[in-house]
Structures are given as C-alpha cells and as structure tokens.
Design a protein around this motif. Structure first.
Motif, short mmCIF file in Angstrom:
data_model
loop_
_atom_site.label_atom_id
_atom_site.label_comp_id
_atom_site.label_asym_id
_atom_site.label_seq_id
_atom_site.Cartn_x
_atom_site.Cartn_y
_atom_site.Cartn_z
N TYR A 40 135.66 -17.28 91.13
CA TYR A 40 135.92 -16.18 90.20
C TYR A 40 137.13 -16.44 89.31
O TYR A 40 138.11 -15.68 89.34
CB TYR A 40 136.08 -14.88 90.98
CG TYR A 40 134.82 -14.48 91.71
CD1 TYR A 40 133.83 -13.74 91.08
CD2 TYR A 40 134.60 -14.89 93.02
CE1 TYR A 40 132.66 -13.40 91.74
CE2 TYR A 40 133.43 -14.55 93.69
CZ TYR A 40 132.47 -13.81 93.04
OH TYR A 40 131.31 -13.49 93.70
N SER A 45 133.79 -15.00 86.62
CA SER A 45 133.66 -13.55 86.73
C SER A 45 132.66 -13.02 85.71
O SER A 45 131.85 -12.13 86.00
CB SER A 45 135.02 -12.88 86.54
OG SER A 45 135.91 -13.22 87.60
N GLY A 90 136.32 -6.56 89.81
CA GLY A 90 135.44 -7.16 88.80
C GLY A 90 135.43 -6.34 87.52
O GLY A 90 136.46 -5.92 87.02
N ASP A 113 141.96 -7.61 91.96
CA ASP A 113 141.05 -8.72 91.70
C ASP A 113 141.86 -10.00 91.55
O ASP A 113 143.05 -9.97 91.18
CB ASP A 113 140.23 -8.47 90.43
CG ASP A 113 138.95 -9.28 90.42
OD1 ASP A 113 137.92 -8.77 90.89
OD2 ASP A 113 138.98 -10.43 89.95
#
Length: 325
Positions: A40, A45, A90, A113
């Motif tokens: 990510y 992402s 996210g 995140d």
C-alpha cells in the motif's frame, strides 16, 4: 474544527530502513515473503481502490450493503461522545455510510493509514464533507503501537472501526495478538466494529482475487515496482506473474508473485536468486466461520455483541466490546 487545509497529522510513517530490513529478511527466507502492508504505497492504494469496484470482488459492495441496511443498529452500538478510530482507512468510502449517521455524536474521527498521501487526501475529503467533525489523521503502521491525539481523554469511549476483512491478512496467532492490541487501545468498555469475510465457494474466492481486468495482478506486481524505486532494486516486472490460490488446508487465499524464469535480482547491495516457478508470498486472506472469529476475539479479550450478514452469508460485520480486566 479542522478544515481540509489545516489538518493536523500525527506522522509515524515507517522508515525506509524498516522497509529495507523487512524486504531483505523476507527475500532471504526459504519461502520468500514480503509483508502485505507494503503493498500500500500511493499507487498500490489507488489500485486497491480500483479492485473494490470490480464485479468479481464481492467484499466491498457486500459490506457496504450490510452497513446501509443495519446502520441504525451500528450507530446505537457505537454510542455518543465516542472517539472513532479507523484502522487502514484507505479512501474512507465505506466510512461515509457510518459518518452520515454518527458524525454528530462523535468526539472525533481518527483515520489511520500507512500511505501518507492517500491518507491525507481521504482525510481532507472527510473534513470537507463533515465540517463539524474533528478529524485527526495518523500516518502509521497500525499493526504496531502508535499515539492517538491528545483529545482522546475527552471521549466517553473509544471504538475502532476496521472494515474490509483486513483481519484475514493475519495468521491466527498474529490475528489474536493484533486484536489484543486493539483491546488494550480501546480499554474496558471500548468497542470494535469489524468486517469479517466468511467461508464460501472457492470459485467465488478465486474469481475475486484473479479478476479478468488484471487489476489485482497490477496491485501485486506494484510491490516489486515499489522495491525498485525505493530500495534501488532491479526486479523485472515482466519476469514475474501474479497468482492467487485457495488453500483449503489453511482456509485462505494465498497471493504470490511467481518467477517465470531462472533469474537473479539485486536489492541494493544484496543479490537474490530465483528458480523458475519460485514464489514470493505477499498476502494471506483468511476466511472465517462466525465461531472461528468469536473464538479468536475471545482470546483477545473481546465479546461479540452483534453479527450482521448479507442474505447469502458472504460477509459479516461484527461488533465486539471489551469487558473489565
């Protein structure tokens, strides 16, 4: 309250040295592996956000449907004057279903995140959409300890929101340890609203992780692109292929990057050899029965209070609380 332009970020982003150490260690093992959290970066992402819209990928739309149907009961469980902390926020799209109903009752909202740019973009959109909500983003690896904003003491209770069944990325003992850290973070009386993917026909799972458009393949291969960029490596992305297989012995989808030829790869000063067919493990995605997850939660100090599912029992959202220690 915060405006999108004045969001106060708590930045605990993992260092490049941590990434390098984990990659070098993982590639040195007999079964080469790299932790799924490193999928990510900003590009990863965005690719994952695309995955969630695919026809084959049932979890996101099913979870959102459950939330829309059961949102009043979820809001009642969360309560008033609560600090809502979202792990792995996210794009925060599902979060909006929740915030539309509970934002006026919250002490604040803390999205957490590992992807800083993605986090700040999502937090700015939330702050703009809910101007009366105190939004305090935290850039951190939520699998480790991280600080919460100082105003946490003003909240009546803390509830962690952990959607998407990311709990399935942990092997069992690690999942219990992670849930235990959440229990310690929210404290006695705190809560956990969590997405839990359920056992189902392996054909449905295979399609979800091997989509026709190849978005999941690009998401997986992007990890090698990131290593090349950040760690001065020379992975040939055309010499690896994405593979996602159902492991009936473990009860999970296993995601791999498979070498298509004998080759050597340099990462910084280190060189690693790959035989044709040799793989790098990048992710587990465990699927649970309700009884399996309840047992894990209990070991971590949680009691399952509510379980909401769709009419096909593809997915569940569960609410758990921590009793007094």
């Amino acid at each position: 309250m915060n405006s999108p332009e004045t969001l106060s970020l708590i930045d605990c982003h993992p260092s490049e040295s941590s990434f390098r150490e984990d990659v070098l260690d993982g590639l040195s093992r007999e079964q080469k592996q790299i932790a799924s959290k490193y999928l990510y970066d900003a590009r990863g992402s965005k690719l994952f956000d695309r995955i969630t819209t695919l026809e084959e990928y049932y979890p996101t739309r099913t979870e959102a449907s459950i939330m829309r149907t059961e949102i009043d009961a979820m809001a009642e469980a969360i309560g008033k004057d609560t600090l809502l902390v979202e792990y792995g926020s996210g794009s925060s799209e599902k979060t909006r279903i929740l915030l539309d109903r509970v934002s006026q009752n919250l002490q604040g909202y803390v999205p957490v995140d590992i992807s800083r740019d993605h986090l700040m973009d999502a937090a700015a959109r939330i702050a703009s959409s809910y101007p009366d909500l105190d939004v305090r983003p935290v850039c951190a690896d939520y699998t480790s300890s991280f600080p919460l904003p100082e105003f946490v003491e003003e909240a009546a209770r803390i509830v962690v929101y952990f959607p998407g069944s990311t709990i399935g990325n942990f092997e069992r003992d690690d999942a219990v340890a992670f849930l235990d850290r959440i229990a310690q973070a929210v404290g006695a009386g705190g809560g956990l609203l969590i997405g839990v993917d359920l056992r189902k026909d392996p054909d449905i799972l295979h399609a979800a992780y091997n989509d026709r458009e190849g978005v999941t393949a690009r998401f997986n291969l992007n990890l090698l692109r990131r290593i090349n960029r950040e760690l001065n490596a020379d992975f040939d992305l055309d010499a690896f292929r994405h593979e996602a297989v159902w492991r009936s012995d473990l009860g999970c989808i296993e995601m791999l990057l498979v070498s298509t030829k004998d080759q050597s790869v340099r990462v910084g000063e280190e060189t690693f050899s790959f035989e044709k067919g040799e793989s790098i493990h990048t992710e587990y995605s465990f699927k649970f029965t309700p009884e399996q997850f309840a047992e894990m939660a209990s070991e971590a100090g949680f009691r399952i209070e509510r379980v909401w599912t769709d009419d096909q029992d593809l997915f569940s959202i569960q609410y758990a609380t921590v009793g007094a220690w």
